[in-house]
Design an enzyme around this catalytic site. Structure first.
Site, PDB file in Angstrom:
ATOM      1  N   ARG A  50       0.875  -1.174   0.000  1.00 14.55           N
ATOM      2  CA  ARG A  50       0.000   0.000   0.000  1.00 14.55           C
ATOM      3  C   ARG A  50       0.907   1.217   0.000  1.00 14.55           C
ATOM      4  O   ARG A  50       1.814   1.322   0.806  1.00 14.55           O
ATOM      5  CB  ARG A  50      -0.890  -0.029   1.247  1.00 14.55           C
ATOM      6  CG  ARG A  50      -1.702   1.228   1.515  1.00 14.55           C
ATOM      7  CD  ARG A  50      -2.792   1.395   0.476  1.00 14.55           C
ATOM      8  NE  ARG A  50      -3.821   2.336   0.861  1.00 14.55           N
ATOM      9  CZ  ARG A  50      -3.700   3.657   0.808  1.00 14.55           C
ATOM     10  NH1 ARG A  50      -2.580   4.222   0.452  1.00 14.55           N
ATOM     11  NH2 ARG A  50      -4.718   4.422   1.140  1.00 14.55           N
ATOM     12  N   GLU A  58     -11.722   4.328  -4.647  1.00 13.89           N
ATOM     13  CA  GLU A  58     -11.819   2.871  -4.559  1.00 13.89           C
ATOM     14  C   GLU A  58     -12.338   2.233  -5.849  1.00 13.89           C
ATOM     15  O   GLU A  58     -13.191   2.785  -6.528  1.00 13.89           O
ATOM     16  CB  GLU A  58     -12.747   2.466  -3.412  1.00 13.89           C
ATOM     17  CG  GLU A  58     -12.264   2.856  -2.030  1.00 13.89           C
ATOM     18  CD  GLU A  58     -10.979   2.171  -1.607  1.00 13.89           C
ATOM     19  OE1 GLU A  58     -10.618   1.122  -2.175  1.00 13.89           O
ATOM     20  OE2 GLU A  58     -10.327   2.684  -0.689  1.00 13.89           O
ATOM     21  N   ARG A 101      -0.608  -5.268   4.791  1.00 16.26           N
ATOM     22  CA  ARG A 101       0.097  -4.814   3.591  1.00 16.26           C
ATOM     23  C   ARG A 101       1.344  -4.022   3.979  1.00 16.26           C
ATOM     24  O   ARG A 101       1.317  -3.250   4.938  1.00 16.26           O
ATOM     25  CB  ARG A 101      -0.812  -3.921   2.731  1.00 16.26           C
ATOM     26  CG  ARG A 101      -2.064  -4.617   2.272  1.00 16.26           C
ATOM     27  CD  ARG A 101      -2.992  -3.683   1.537  1.00 16.26           C
ATOM     28  NE  ARG A 101      -3.465  -2.613   2.425  1.00 16.26           N
ATOM     29  CZ  ARG A 101      -4.441  -1.760   2.110  1.00 16.26           C
ATOM     30  NH1 ARG A 101      -5.035  -1.831   0.929  1.00 16.26           N
ATOM     31  NH2 ARG A 101      -4.822  -0.831   2.954  1.00 16.26           N
TER      32      ARG A 101
END
Length: 157
Positions: A50, A58, A101
């Site tokens: 990320r 999104e 992440r």
């Protein structure tokens, strides 16, 4: 005395180079998940990264609809990094997010990909958490908004 200073200076330079090397690593981008998340390959390991400091609309969030300009942000990210070797740079304060992440700044050569995404209007500066590039990213977002580029363009959303 000069010899001792030279030895100490050499140790300091070596130590700084080691720290800098540990803070950045090379990876191959295997796929783009969306405008701010990638699948990468480091050696034989695969991981999800990320981007630090940016947020894009999104496109794959399990509980949100596809947001305005999300597809464009994802396409831009693919154009910039998919299949390429990137440099991942750590923020010493953060290793992973709550989803596991990796959190990294991502560069290709001298180009900060997160900064490019914001500058060209494909991403917002992520203001929720402080990070070393926050002021720079905020300024880039202001410039993109004032120039009406990308998601800031009239009629984009």
């Amino acid at each position: 005395m000069r010899h001792s200073i030279s030895i100490i200076l050499g140790i300091v330079v070596f130590s700084l180079a080691t720290v800098a090397t540990a803070a950045a690593e090379q990876a191959e981008v295997s796929s783009v998940i969306d405008g701010d998340t990638l699948k990468i390959q480091i050696g034989t390991a695969t991981d999800t990264v990320r981007f630090l400091g940016i947020d894009t609309p999104e496109t794959v969030h399990p509980s949100k609809l596809v947001q305005c300009f999300g597809r464009e942000a994802s396409a831009k990210m693919k154009q910039l990094v998919e299949g390429k070797t990137v440099t991942l740079e750590r923020n010493p304060a953060e290793e992973r997010d709550k989803y596991g992440r990796l959190l990294r700044y991502i560069q290709i050569g001298d180009e900060d990909i997160g900064a490019t995404m914001i500058r060209e209007g494909f991403a917002f500066s992520y203001k929720q958490y402080p990070h070393p590039r926050l002021e720079e990213y905020n300024a880039l977002e202001r410039e993109a908004r004032e120039s009406s580029v990308g998601l800031w363009a009239e009629g984009a959303c």
